[in-house]
Design a protein around this motif. Structure first.
Motif, short mmCIF file in Angstrom:
data_model
loop_
_atom_site.label_atom_id
_atom_site.label_comp_id
_atom_site.label_asym_id
_atom_site.label_seq_id
_atom_site.Cartn_x
_atom_site.Cartn_y
_atom_site.Cartn_z
N VAL A 38 0.84 -1.20 0.00
CA VAL A 38 0.00 0.00 0.00
C VAL A 38 0.88 1.25 0.00
CG1 VAL A 38 -1.69 1.34 1.34
CG2 VAL A 38 -2.00 -1.13 1.02
N GLY A 39 1.96 1.24 0.76
CA GLY A 39 2.89 2.36 0.76
C GLY A 39 3.46 2.62 -0.63
N LYS A 40 3.81 1.57 -1.34
CA LYS A 40 4.33 1.73 -2.70
C LYS A 40 3.26 2.25 -3.66
CE LYS A 40 7.97 -1.69 -2.23
NZ LYS A 40 8.42 -3.06 -2.53
N LEU A 41 2.02 1.79 -3.47
CA LEU A 41 0.92 2.30 -4.30
C LEU A 41 0.69 3.79 -4.03
CD1 LEU A 41 -1.52 -0.73 -3.94
CD2 LEU A 41 -0.36 -0.01 -6.04
N GLU A 42 0.87 4.21 -2.79
CA GLU A 42 0.72 5.63 -2.45
C GLU A 42 1.86 6.46 -3.02
OE1 GLU A 42 -1.64 4.94 1.78
OE2 GLU A 42 0.52 5.34 1.80
N THR A 43 3.10 6.03 -2.81
CA THR A 43 4.24 6.82 -3.30
C THR A 43 4.34 6.79 -4.82
OG1 THR A 43 5.78 4.97 -3.01
CG2 THR A 43 5.62 6.55 -1.20
N GLY A 44 3.82 5.73 -5.43
CA GLY A 44 3.81 5.64 -6.89
C GLY A 44 2.69 6.42 -7.55
N GLY A 45 1.82 7.02 -6.74
CA GLY A 45 0.74 7.84 -7.29
C GLY A 45 -0.49 7.08 -7.72
N VAL A 46 -0.51 5.77 -7.50
CA VAL A 46 -1.71 4.99 -7.83
C VAL A 46 -2.83 5.38 -6.87
CG1 VAL A 46 -2.71 2.67 -7.99
CG2 VAL A 46 -0.38 3.08 -8.81
N ILE A 47 -2.53 5.38 -5.58
CA ILE A 47 -3.48 5.84 -4.57
C ILE A 47 -3.12 7.29 -4.28
CG2 ILE A 47 -4.31 5.58 -2.20
CD1 ILE A 47 -3.66 2.58 -2.45
N ARG A 48 -4.02 8.19 -4.63
CA ARG A 48 -3.76 9.62 -4.49
C ARG A 48 -4.14 10.17 -3.13
NH1 ARG A 48 -6.32 12.20 -9.82
NH2 ARG A 48 -8.13 11.26 -8.86
N GLY A 49 -5.01 9.49 -2.42
CA GLY A 49 -5.42 9.99 -1.11
C GLY A 49 -6.62 9.25 -0.58
N TYR A 50 -7.04 9.62 0.60
CA TYR A 50 -8.18 9.03 1.27
C TYR A 50 -9.06 10.18 1.73
CZ TYR A 50 -4.97 5.09 1.44
OH TYR A 50 -4.09 4.10 1.10
N ARG A 51 -10.37 9.98 1.69
CA ARG A 51 -11.26 11.03 2.11
C ARG A 51 -12.56 10.46 2.62
NH1 ARG A 51 -15.00 12.65 -2.20
NH2 ARG A 51 -14.81 11.10 -3.82
N ALA A 52 -13.25 11.27 3.39
CA ALA A 52 -14.59 10.91 3.84
C ALA A 52 -15.58 11.37 2.79
CB ALA A 52 -14.88 11.57 5.18
N GLU A 53 -16.44 10.50 2.36
CA GLU A 53 -17.48 10.87 1.41
C GLU A 53 -18.72 11.23 2.21
OE1 GLU A 53 -19.84 8.71 -2.16
OE2 GLU A 53 -17.67 8.43 -2.11
N VAL A 54 -19.19 12.45 2.04
CA VAL A 54 -20.32 12.93 2.84
C VAL A 54 -21.54 13.16 1.94
CG1 VAL A 54 -18.82 14.03 4.55
CG2 VAL A 54 -19.64 15.34 2.61
N GLU A 55 -22.69 13.20 2.56
CA GLU A 55 -23.93 13.52 1.86
C GLU A 55 -24.01 15.05 1.76
OE1 GLU A 55 -27.11 13.32 -0.27
OE2 GLU A 55 -26.19 11.47 0.44
N PRO A 56 -23.88 15.61 0.54
CA PRO A 56 -23.83 17.07 0.40
C PRO A 56 -24.98 17.81 1.09
CG PRO A 56 -23.29 16.03 -1.68
CD PRO A 56 -23.77 14.94 -0.75
N GLU A 57 -26.20 17.33 0.96
CA GLU A 57 -27.34 18.02 1.56
C GLU A 57 -27.23 18.09 3.08
OE1 GLU A 57 -30.95 16.29 0.13
OE2 GLU A 57 -30.68 17.14 -1.88
N LYS A 58 -26.64 17.06 3.67
CA LYS A 58 -26.54 17.02 5.14
C LYS A 58 -25.46 17.96 5.68
CE LYS A 58 -28.72 12.61 5.69
NZ LYS A 58 -28.73 11.29 6.28
#
Length: 151
Positions: A38-58
Motif C-alpha cells: 500500500v505504501g508503494k501504491l501511495e508513493t507511486g501515485g496509484v493511490i492519491r489519497g483518502y477522504r470521507a465521502e459525505v452527503e452534500p445536503e446534510k
C-alpha cells in the motif's frame, strides 16, 4: 501492478478504512507485506489519497450545478485553471473537447449562491460565456469502475 496490487486497490476503493490486517486476510498476505505494498501504491501515485465521502445536503450543500465554460480566444488556460481552483464551491474541473473548454461541478447551499458563483466565473478574464445545468437529484456519483489487469 500485479493481481494483488489490483485487489488491494479494489478493496481500498470500496472501503478505505480497512485495516492492514483485514486487507492482508482478504488477499492472503501478511500485514507487513500489505503495508509495504500500500505504501508503494501511495508513493507511486496509484493511490492519491483518502477522504470521507459525505452527503452534500446534510452538510448544507443542497444545490449541485454543472457549469460549462467557453474560453475566450485570447485566454490563458493556466490562468483560468488557477482562477477556478481558488473557488471553493468548485468540486471538479474537467478540460473538455468541443465548444466548452471546461466543465465545472459546483456545490452550493442556495440558488442565490449559485447565481453569485456564475457571475463571479463570468467575470474571470478569459471566460467568454457559461452555460449552467442544475441537478435535480443525484442518483449516484463517484462510482468506481472495475479495474482490469494491465491498466
Amino acid at each position: 501492478m500485479d493481481a494483488i496490487d489490483l485487489a488491494l486497490v479494489e478493496l481500498l476503493r470500496g472501503n478505505a478504512r480497512l485495516s492492514y490486517a483485514e486487507l492482508a486476510r482478504q488477499v492472503g498476505l501478511s500485514s507487513p507485506s500489505v503495508h509495504d505494498r500500500v505504501g508503494k501504491l501511495e508513493t507511486g501515485g496509484v493511490i492519491r489519497g483518502y477522504r470521507a465521502e459525505v452527503e452534500p445536503e446534510k452538510v448544507g450543500l443542497g444545490v449541485t450545478a454543472l457549469i460549462g465554460v467557453v474560453e475566450d480566444s485570447n485566454a490563458d488556460t493556466d490562468d483560468l485553471l488557477e482562477a477556478f481552483r481558488v473557488l471553493p464551491e468548485i468540486e471538479s474541473c474537467y478540460f473538455m473537447a468541443g465548444v466548452e473548454s471546461f466543465l465545472l461541478k459546483a456545490r452550493v447551499s442556495t440558488i442565490g449562491e449559485l447565481e453569485r458563483l456564475i457571475v463571479q466565473i463570468g467575470r474571470i478574464p478569459g471566460v467568454a460565456s457559461t452555460r449552467t445545468s442544475i441537478a435535480l437529484s443525484t442518483k449516484w456519483e463517484n462510482r468506481p469502475q472495475p479495474l482490469h489487469p494491465g491498466q
